[in-house]
Write a protein that holds these residues in place. Structure first.
Motif, mmCIF file in Angstrom:
data_model
loop_
_atom_site.group_PDB
_atom_site.id
_atom_site.type_symbol
_atom_site.label_atom_id
_atom_site.label_comp_id
_atom_site.label_asym_id
_atom_site.label_seq_id
_atom_site.Cartn_x
_atom_site.Cartn_y
_atom_site.Cartn_z
ATOM 1 N N LEU A 247 0.829 -1.204 0.000
ATOM 2 C CA LEU A 247 0.000 0.000 0.000
ATOM 3 C C LEU A 247 0.867 1.260 0.000
ATOM 4 O O LEU A 247 0.563 2.235 -0.683
ATOM 5 N N ALA A 248 1.970 1.244 0.742
ATOM 6 C CA ALA A 248 2.871 2.406 0.777
ATOM 7 C C ALA A 248 3.452 2.675 -0.607
ATOM 8 O O ALA A 248 3.607 3.836 -1.003
ATOM 9 N N THR A 249 3.767 1.618 -1.357
ATOM 10 C CA THR A 249 4.267 1.785 -2.730
ATOM 11 C C THR A 249 3.217 2.448 -3.604
ATOM 12 O O THR A 249 3.518 3.363 -4.378
ATOM 13 N N ASP A 250 1.963 2.015 -3.471
ATOM 14 C CA ASP A 250 0.871 2.632 -4.233
ATOM 15 C C ASP A 250 0.690 4.097 -3.831
ATOM 16 O O ASP A 250 0.486 4.971 -4.680
ATOM 17 N N LEU A 251 0.770 4.384 -2.532
ATOM 18 C CA LEU A 251 0.593 5.756 -2.058
ATOM 19 C C LEU A 251 1.747 6.655 -2.504
ATOM 20 O O LEU A 251 1.542 7.843 -2.777
ATOM 21 N N THR A 252 2.956 6.093 -2.592
ATOM 22 C CA THR A 252 4.104 6.861 -3.089
ATOM 23 C C THR A 252 3.844 7.327 -4.515
ATOM 24 O O THR A 252 4.132 8.473 -4.872
ATOM 25 N N HIS A 253 3.298 6.449 -5.319
ATOM 26 C CA HIS A 253 2.926 6.841 -6.686
ATOM 27 C C HIS A 253 1.822 7.894 -6.657
ATOM 28 O O HIS A 253 1.861 8.882 -7.404
ATOM 29 N N ASP A 254 0.830 7.695 -5.794
ATOM 30 C CA ASP A 254 -0.295 8.629 -5.715
ATOM 31 C C ASP A 254 0.154 10.031 -5.306
ATOM 32 O O ASP A 254 -0.474 11.024 -5.681
ATOM 33 N N MET A 255 1.252 10.121 -4.550
ATOM 34 C CA MET A 255 1.764 11.430 -4.125
ATOM 35 C C MET A 255 2.183 12.285 -5.321
ATOM 36 O O MET A 255 2.168 13.513 -5.242
ATOM 37 N N THR A 256 2.552 11.633 -6.436
ATOM 38 C CA THR A 256 3.004 12.372 -7.619
ATOM 39 C C THR A 256 1.826 12.927 -8.417
ATOM 40 O O THR A 256 2.038 13.753 -9.297
ATOM 41 N N LEU A 257 0.641 12.485 -8.117
ATOM 42 C CA LEU A 257 -0.540 12.948 -8.835
ATOM 43 C C LEU A 257 -1.122 14.189 -8.153
ATOM 44 O O LEU A 257 -0.956 14.376 -6.942
ATOM 45 N N PRO A 258 -1.821 15.017 -8.902
ATOM 46 C CA PRO A 258 -2.427 16.218 -8.294
ATOM 47 C C PRO A 258 -3.390 15.892 -7.156
ATOM 48 O O PRO A 258 -3.495 16.653 -6.195
ATOM 49 N N SER A 259 -4.074 14.753 -7.252
ATOM 50 C CA SER A 259 -5.037 14.403 -6.200
ATOM 51 C C SER A 259 -4.369 13.763 -4.984
ATOM 52 O O SER A 259 -5.036 13.495 -3.988
ATOM 53 N N GLY A 260 -3.068 13.556 -5.021
ATOM 54 C CA GLY A 260 -2.381 12.897 -3.912
ATOM 55 C C GLY A 260 -1.638 13.840 -3.012
ATOM 56 O O GLY A 260 -0.771 13.409 -2.229
ATOM 57 N N ASP A 261 -1.946 15.133 -3.059
ATOM 58 C CA ASP A 261 -1.211 16.103 -2.251
ATOM 59 C C ASP A 261 -1.513 15.994 -0.750
ATOM 60 O O ASP A 261 -0.824 16.571 0.074
ATOM 61 N N TRP A 262 -2.522 15.237 -0.376
ATOM 62 C CA TRP A 262 -2.876 15.052 1.032
ATOM 63 C C TRP A 262 -1.965 14.039 1.730
ATOM 64 O O TRP A 262 -1.918 13.969 2.959
ATOM 65 N N ILE A 263 -1.196 13.249 0.945
ATOM 66 C CA ILE A 263 -0.321 12.221 1.519
ATOM 67 C C ILE A 263 1.024 12.862 1.863
ATOM 68 O O ILE A 263 1.699 13.431 1.012
ATOM 69 N N THR A 264 1.399 12.762 3.144
ATOM 70 C CA THR A 264 2.701 13.306 3.552
ATOM 71 C C THR A 264 3.723 12.211 3.797
ATOM 72 O O THR A 264 4.894 12.362 3.462
ATOM 73 N N ASN A 265 3.279 11.094 4.382
ATOM 74 C CA ASN A 265 4.180 9.974 4.659
ATOM 75 C C ASN A 265 3.456 8.682 4.252
ATOM 76 O O ASN A 265 2.557 8.218 4.963
ATOM 77 N N PRO A 266 3.844 8.078 3.123
ATOM 78 C CA PRO A 266 3.110 6.899 2.650
ATOM 79 C C PRO A 266 3.148 5.715 3.615
ATOM 80 O O PRO A 266 2.155 5.000 3.750
ATOM 81 N N VAL A 267 4.244 5.497 4.300
ATOM 82 C CA VAL A 267 4.342 4.359 5.227
ATOM 83 C C VAL A 267 3.408 4.579 6.420
ATOM 84 O O VAL A 267 2.672 3.665 6.826
ATOM 85 N N ALA A 268 3.418 5.766 6.980
ATOM 86 C CA ALA A 268 2.536 6.068 8.119
ATOM 87 C C ALA A 268 1.068 5.970 7.696
ATOM 88 O O ALA A 268 0.238 5.443 8.446
#
Length: 168
Positions: free
Chosen positions: A117-138
């Motif tokens: 899931l952290a790997t998926d969230l890391t990718h999502d951070m690069t998208l405009p809609s993923g700006d809410w993610i600060t720490n994918p592992v947490a």
């Protein structure tokens, strides 16, 4: 000298009998030069065991009527078998599966789920809609900790997976 026409079966479609005890061996036949008459075509439903013609039409375009007639021989509620087991028998029960909460599955499985899931969230951070993610592992850890009720099952290979049917 007159030309003789011999009937020819252009195609034959064999039908599965849902009640083998009836001993039908049904087929739909497409015949040309039917009854030795030139340009006389025929589509018919025939029992190949007895030779009995059950339904017949002189037009190939009426094949749907012959198929409908064959289908009507066995109404749906008359089928002896339904989806894998014989009517009247109990449906096979699914074996009991042990379910566990996320905190109760082995640590290596917890880490595998969080890492994925952290790997998926890391990718999502690069998208405009993923700006809410600060720490994918947490974030992944927090997301999986909400499964504090039994909803993980063990597969045959030993891995624990989330049972989506149990998600609240």
């Amino acid at each position: 000298m007159t030309k003789t026409y011999k009937p020819a079966i252009l195609d034959r479609i064999y039908l599965k009998n849902p009640r083998p005890a009836d001993r039908f061996n049904l087929a739909i036949e497409f015949i040309t030069h039917h009854k030795c008459i030139p340009d006389a075509d025929c589509v018919r439903l025939i029992d190949l065991n007895t030779g009995e013609v059950i339904a017949e039409s002189e037009y190939f375009a009426d094949a749907y009527e012959i198929i409908s007639y064959a289908s009507a021989l066995y109404p749906k509620q008359d089928f002896e078998y339904t989806v894998g087991w014989k009517k009247g028998e109990k449906q096979p029960e699914e074996p009991e599966v042990e379910l566990r909460a996320f905190k109760d599955i082995p640590l290596e499985c917890q880490i595998r789920h969080i890492k994925c899931l952290a790997t998926d969230l890391t990718h999502d951070m690069t998208l405009p809609s993923g700006d809410w993610i600060t720490n994918p592992v947490a974030q992944a850890t927090e997301d999986y900790n909400r499964y504090d009720y039994p909803c993980f099952y063990q597969e045959e290979n030993g891995k624990w997976e989330l049972d989506f049917d149990c998600i609240k």
